[in-house]
Design an enzyme around this catalytic site. Structure first.
Site, short mmCIF file in Angstrom:
data_model
loop_
_atom_site.label_atom_id
_atom_site.label_comp_id
_atom_site.label_asym_id
_atom_site.label_seq_id
_atom_site.Cartn_x
_atom_site.Cartn_y
_atom_site.Cartn_z
CD1 TRP A 1 -2.94 1.50 0.82
CD2 TRP A 1 -1.44 2.34 2.26
NE1 TRP A 1 -3.40 2.73 1.24
CE2 TRP A 1 -2.51 3.26 2.12
CE3 TRP A 1 -0.39 2.66 3.11
CZ2 TRP A 1 -2.54 4.47 2.81
CZ3 TRP A 1 -0.42 3.87 3.79
CH2 TRP A 1 -1.49 4.75 3.64
CG HIS A 2 3.34 2.32 3.18
ND1 HIS A 2 2.77 1.27 3.87
CD2 HIS A 2 3.20 3.41 3.99
CE1 HIS A 2 2.33 1.69 5.04
NE2 HIS A 2 2.58 2.98 5.14
N GLY A 3 3.74 1.62 -1.50
CA GLY A 3 4.41 1.84 -2.77
C GLY A 3 4.90 0.54 -3.39
#
Length: 375
Positions: free
Chosen positions: A221-223
């Site tokens: 989700w963060h990248g």
């Protein structure tokens, strides 16, 4: 891009990155929770389009959360707004605390953390450890600072948002840390991914798989970078021994709730948990896996026992004061929440408010954008 080029408007991938809506994952998750709750008949669908639009695009928490549930926030748009002096004052206090976290703590930590991470090969292991610790406070001050500003601003308008950070660096184990860090996202993954997958039901195999799934998905989700995936997997490895030993819900009450200072055992638990979190943050901060592994290898050589080449005394004093205030207020919703008629006298409170305000004003010109704007 081909369609734009056909119309005579050349578009590169970089320009598409720029026009990507800021905070899109936050309000996407917020809308998803509403849709899923309605589908599962746990929430009645609203027929008020204005209220629903306001729920999705509520400006204080639109960019970086907290991710609100429709069951909590949506009904608040149906009620008549009345000014509440006590809530407004508390909202202003929380906004001031959030600004202090961001402008004074996070941005000053970033100055040294960036220098150390970008030129790690030039520094000793002790300096690299300092850089990792400063990044830990940078990301905490940056993200929880935004949450405090968003929650405080909402309270000014008479809205109550959920607490997103509950003093996570005072956690005694990783399970407690994840109950206190980015609470709105952690509970979202728990309710809409972990439990539907089976949660802790079933054998140890399914519990391990489900745990890895939610932590790896959290990293993703963060990248789309392997550093985030490894960060998530590493936290899963931290969490699994507690889960398999059924000790993941041991520390549910605030630490040292009956005494001011922690016991020796509590202190050891806090420091060991914080060290594990800091080690994982190295992967989060690193540009790539090579950068992360080289940083860690150099951190753990004999130079770890040398005096750091960088020693920001002023910043360390600010951090000490910051940690002290958070420790005193660890059972509150934020660092400046004071009970009406409590033991904290007015002269002390106003001295603290003025000191924080002047420190924010002094460092404001050096402020950077919020880290979580990119997510």
């Amino acid at each position: 891009t081909s369609a734009f080029s056909f119309l005579g408007v050349p578009v590169s991938a970089n320009s598409l990155d720029i026009i990507l809506p800021v905070g899109i994952s936050f309000y996407t998750f917020q809308t998803l929770s509403y849709t899923i709750d309605v589908y599962k008949k746990e929430l009645a669908a609203t027929r008020d389009f204005v209220a629903f639009s306001a729920f999705v695009s509520f400006f204080p928490q639109l960019v970086a959360g907290p991710i609100e549930r429709a069951g909590n926030l949506l009904p608040q748009f149906y009620t008549k707004r009345t000014f509440d002096h006590a809530k407004a004052i508390d909202g202003l206090r929380q906004m001031l605390w959030g600004l202090f976290k961001k402008v004074v703590i996070a941005d000053n930590c970033a100055q040294y953390a960036n220098e150390i991470f970008n030129h790690y090969s030039n520094y000793s292991g002790s300096t690299l450890l300092l850089g990792a610790v400063l990044f830990a406070f940078q990301i905490y001050g940056d993200f929880s600072g935004y949450s405090d500003i968003a929650i405080g601003t909402s309270r000014l308008f008479g809205f109550n948002l959920m607490q997103n950070f509950a003093f996570p660096y005072f956690s005694r184990d990783i399970a407690e840390f994840w109950r206190r860090w980015h609470i709105s996202l952690s509970t979202w993954f728990r309710d809409y991914l972990y439990i539907p997958l089976g949660g802790s039901r079933g054998g140890n195999g399914s519990r391990v798989v489900n745990t890895f799934i939610i932590f790896v998905v959290s990293g993703f989700w963060h990248g789309a970078n392997w550093t985030f995936i490894v960060w998530g997997a590493l936290n899963a490895l931290y969490f699994l021994p507690l889960l398999l030993a059924n000790k993941n819900r041991t520390n549910l009450k605030p630490i040292s709730s009956s005494s001011f200072l922690p016991s020796v055992q509590e202190t050891a638990s806090i420091l060991s948990t914080f060290f594990l979190v800091v080690l994982a943050w190295i992967f989060f901060r690193a540009e790539n896996l090579t950068h992360a592994f080289n940083y860690i290898i150099r951190l753990f050589d004999l130079s770890l026992f040398k005096i750091p080449e960088i020693f920001p005394l002023t910043l360390l004093l600010l951090l000490s004061g910051f940690i002290t205030i958070e420790w005193i207020q660890k059972t509150k919703q934020h660092g400046l929440q004071f009970d009406p008629g409590g033991r904290t006298k007015r002269p002390f409170r106003w001295t603290l408010y003025l000191a924080l305000t002047f420190s924010v004003a002094f460092f404001f010109g050096k402020s950077n954008s919020f880290i979580y704007f990119q997510f």
